[in-house]
Design an enzyme around this catalytic site. Structure first.
Site, PDB file in Angstrom:
ATOM      1  N   PHE A 119       0.851  -1.183   0.000  1.00 46.30           N
ATOM      2  CA  PHE A 119       0.000   0.000   0.000  1.00 46.30           C
ATOM      3  C   PHE A 119       0.892   1.241   0.000  1.00 46.30           C
ATOM      4  CE2 PHE A 119      -2.653   3.189   2.316  1.00 46.30           C
ATOM      5  CZ  PHE A 119      -3.590   3.354   1.317  1.00 46.30           C
ATOM      6  N   HIS A 138      -0.703  -5.578   8.300  1.00 44.96           N
ATOM      7  CA  HIS A 138      -1.539  -6.731   7.946  1.00 44.96           C
ATOM      8  C   HIS A 138      -1.382  -7.888   8.934  1.00 44.96           C
ATOM      9  CE1 HIS A 138      -1.295  -5.628   3.338  1.00 44.96           C
ATOM     10  NE2 HIS A 138      -1.820  -4.675   4.069  1.00 44.96           N
ATOM     11  N   ARG A 189       5.853  18.015  22.682  1.00 44.23           N
ATOM     12  CA  ARG A 189       5.860  18.206  24.140  1.00 44.23           C
ATOM     13  C   ARG A 189       6.282  16.937  24.859  1.00 44.23           C
ATOM     14  NH1 ARG A 189       0.156  20.945  25.685  1.00 44.23           N
ATOM     15  NH2 ARG A 189       1.287  21.470  27.598  1.00 44.23           N
ATOM     16  N   GLN A 193      -6.921   0.850  10.857  1.00 47.41           N
ATOM     17  CA  GLN A 193      -7.893   1.389   9.899  1.00 47.41           C
ATOM     18  C   GLN A 193      -9.082   0.443   9.792  1.00 47.41           C
ATOM     19  OE1 GLN A 193      -8.154  -0.152   6.643  1.00 47.41           O
ATOM     20  NE2 GLN A 193      -9.530   1.347   5.722  1.00 47.41           N
ATOM     21  N   LYS A 244      -8.779  -3.330   8.835  1.00 43.23           N
ATOM     22  CA  LYS A 244      -7.699  -4.142   9.385  1.00 43.23           C
ATOM     23  C   LYS A 244      -8.211  -5.194  10.367  1.00 43.23           C
ATOM     24  CE  LYS A 244      -4.373  -2.129   7.134  1.00 43.23           C
ATOM     25  NZ  LYS A 244      -5.162  -1.225   6.289  1.00 43.23           N
ATOM     26  N   ASP A 264       6.681  -3.225   8.759  1.00 45.34           N
ATOM     27  CA  ASP A 264       5.324  -2.770   8.477  1.00 45.34           C
ATOM     28  C   ASP A 264       4.405  -3.972   8.709  1.00 45.34           C
ATOM     29  OD1 ASP A 264       2.870  -2.069   7.359  1.00 45.34           O
ATOM     30  OD2 ASP A 264       3.777  -0.797   5.831  1.00 45.34           O
ATOM     31  N   TYR A 284       4.012  24.215  28.359  1.00 48.18           N
ATOM     32  CA  TYR A 284       4.053  24.467  26.919  1.00 48.18           C
ATOM     33  C   TYR A 284       5.476  24.439  26.375  1.00 48.18           C
ATOM     34  CZ  TYR A 284      -0.770  25.673  27.726  1.00 48.18           C
ATOM     35  OH  TYR A 284      -2.096  25.606  28.101  1.00 48.18           O
ATOM     36  N   ARG A 320      -2.044  12.060  18.241  1.00 49.97           N
ATOM     37  CA  ARG A 320      -2.643  11.332  19.358  1.00 49.97           C
ATOM     38  C   ARG A 320      -3.967  10.664  18.973  1.00 49.97           C
ATOM     39  NH1 ARG A 320      -1.038  16.296  22.002  1.00 49.97           N
ATOM     40  NH2 ARG A 320      -3.184  17.009  21.699  1.00 49.97           N
TER      41      ARG A 320
END
Length: 407
Positions: free
Chosen positions: A88, A162, A217, A185, A188, A159, A224, A234
């Site tokens: 992909f 899958h 951060r 996703q 999956k 990767d 900050y 996130r």
């Protein structure tokens, strides 16, 4: 052939009352943000335990996980990263996003995993990393890849998008390289709609991933502080609540797929397709896809796009194999020209021959994993649907077709 596939194929994603309660609990808690919830930390620990690694970092999607892993390993402008030609596009686009160049390497015809024999010839002075993909959930030859990387001082990112729950070489896939990535996703083997994760046992990589995925951060920051120029990757606590149920159901789903896969592959062979081999080193196949070759001459000259479209019209979730990454519009001359100022001189993508990946784009199709959660009658009927599309070419056209077939 009239078969009601839509009502017989198990729905995906799956959920149960426990998932509904978990979502309600997060909803009522008002702790929807990862920064003030605890479910994300708990899931990371549980997923790390399943994989046998020290650290997991949840992120917004699998492509972000790839970018995060490569960035944590120091991949940047003008570097090169070796990737399989058949994968992909995210495996390549994540590299481009960091200012580096993906170097596509051809794949094995029997597995469509990266051809280990072709990795070393692709290594150059700018090579920093190798990203093997466990295609369809089957393990790439990780010991050989790690040995090559070790000889050349390269990093390895698996990767494993899958390969949730898959195993080989005595380890979970995702626990062998310097780092690995997973995708959550919608299609999956584990999903929360969109999401991803990076896994590693290296403390230095894990330390880098937190600020890189959270606006630069450090963890616990209230002043900050922003240590680096990065973005926000996130995941939310609502999404994590869904992943908890997905992880709970994974062993049962895998057992059902393991039982049905050999049946389906046998039926597909009877229908004129040739499913990929399963290598001896595979201890547990992820079975994200059932991938199979076919001879276009036996199907009236249809290519993979045409054959899979015909099956989808019947209600069968079948799709063409990925095009070689460097044959997509992302690698067209105009698109590459826009990257040269940041990424440096582009490799000669037009001159890169990847005949197996090119053939797979024309002559391999895949079937979605929810089929393997069905019953034997469903699998038989799907294979029968494939068989109805067999229309041999006229003899004269067949001779011409075979004359142009790759060796």
């Amino acid at each position: 052939m009239q078969v009601d596939f839509a009502s017989r194929i198990p729905l995906w994603p799956r959920y149960d009352p426990a998932d509904e309660r978990a979502l309600q609990d997060v909803l009522h808690s008002r702790l929807w943000w990862r920064g003030n919830g605890t479910r994300g930390d708990d899931f990371e620990a549980a997923f790390a335990k399943m994989l046998g690694v020290a650290h997991v970092r949840l992120v917004s999607h699998g492509t972000a996980a790839l970018e995060l892993a490569l960035a944590a390993l120091g991949v940047g402008p003008e570097d090169e990263v070796i990737v399989p030609a058949c994968t992909f596009i995210a495996t390549a686009s994540a590299v481009l996003r960091l200012g580096a160049w993906p170097i596509p390497v051809d794949v094995e015809p029997k597995t469509l995993n990266i051809d280990v024999a072709l990795i070393e010839p692709a290594i150059g002075p700018r090579t920093r990393c190798v990203v093997p993909v466990h295609m369809a959930g089957q393990a790439a030859d990780m010991p050989a890849i790690m040995a090559i990387a070790g000889r050349h001082g390269l990093s390895v990112v698996e990767d494993a998008a899958h390969a949730h729950g898959a195993r080989a070489f005595g380890s979970a896939l995702g626990a062998i390289g310097d780092a690995s990535i997973f995708s959550f996703q919608s299609g999956k083997l584990m999903t929360c709609g969109e999401g991803g994760a990076i896994a590693t046992s290296r403390a230095d990589i894990a330390a880098q991933t937190f600020p890189l995925h959270s606006c630069g951060r450090p963890k616990g920051d209230t002043e900050y502080r922003h240590l680096m120029a990065t973005t926000n990757m996130r995941l939310t606590e609502l999404q994590v609540a869904l992943l908890v149920g997905q992880l709970r159901r994974l062993p049962g789903d895998m057992a059902l797929r393991d039982r049905n896969a050999p049946i389906f592959e046998a039926r597909l062979r009877d229908a004129g397709l040739e499913p990929l081999d399963t290598r001896a080193h595979v201890e547990r196949h992820g079975r994200y896809m059932t991938l199979a070759w076919f001879d276009p001459a036996a199907f009236g000259g249809a290519d993979a796009a045409t054959l899979s479209a015909s099956l989808r019209q019947m209600g069968v979730p079948a799709f063409r194999c990925f095009p070689p990454v460097h044959h997509t519009e992302m690698f067209a001359p105009a698109a590459l020209a826009s990257l040269v100022g940041r990424n440096g001189r582009a490799p000669d993508y037009a001159g890169m021959a990847t005949p197996v990946a090119e053939r797979a784009a024309r002559e391999a199709i895949w079937f979605a994993h929810p089929l393997l959660l069905g019953d034997e009658a469903l699998l038989t009927d799907v294979a029968d649907a494939v068989a109805t599309l067999r229309v041999p070419l006229h003899p004269a056209r067949q001779v011409a077709h075979h004359a142009t077939m790759p060796a």
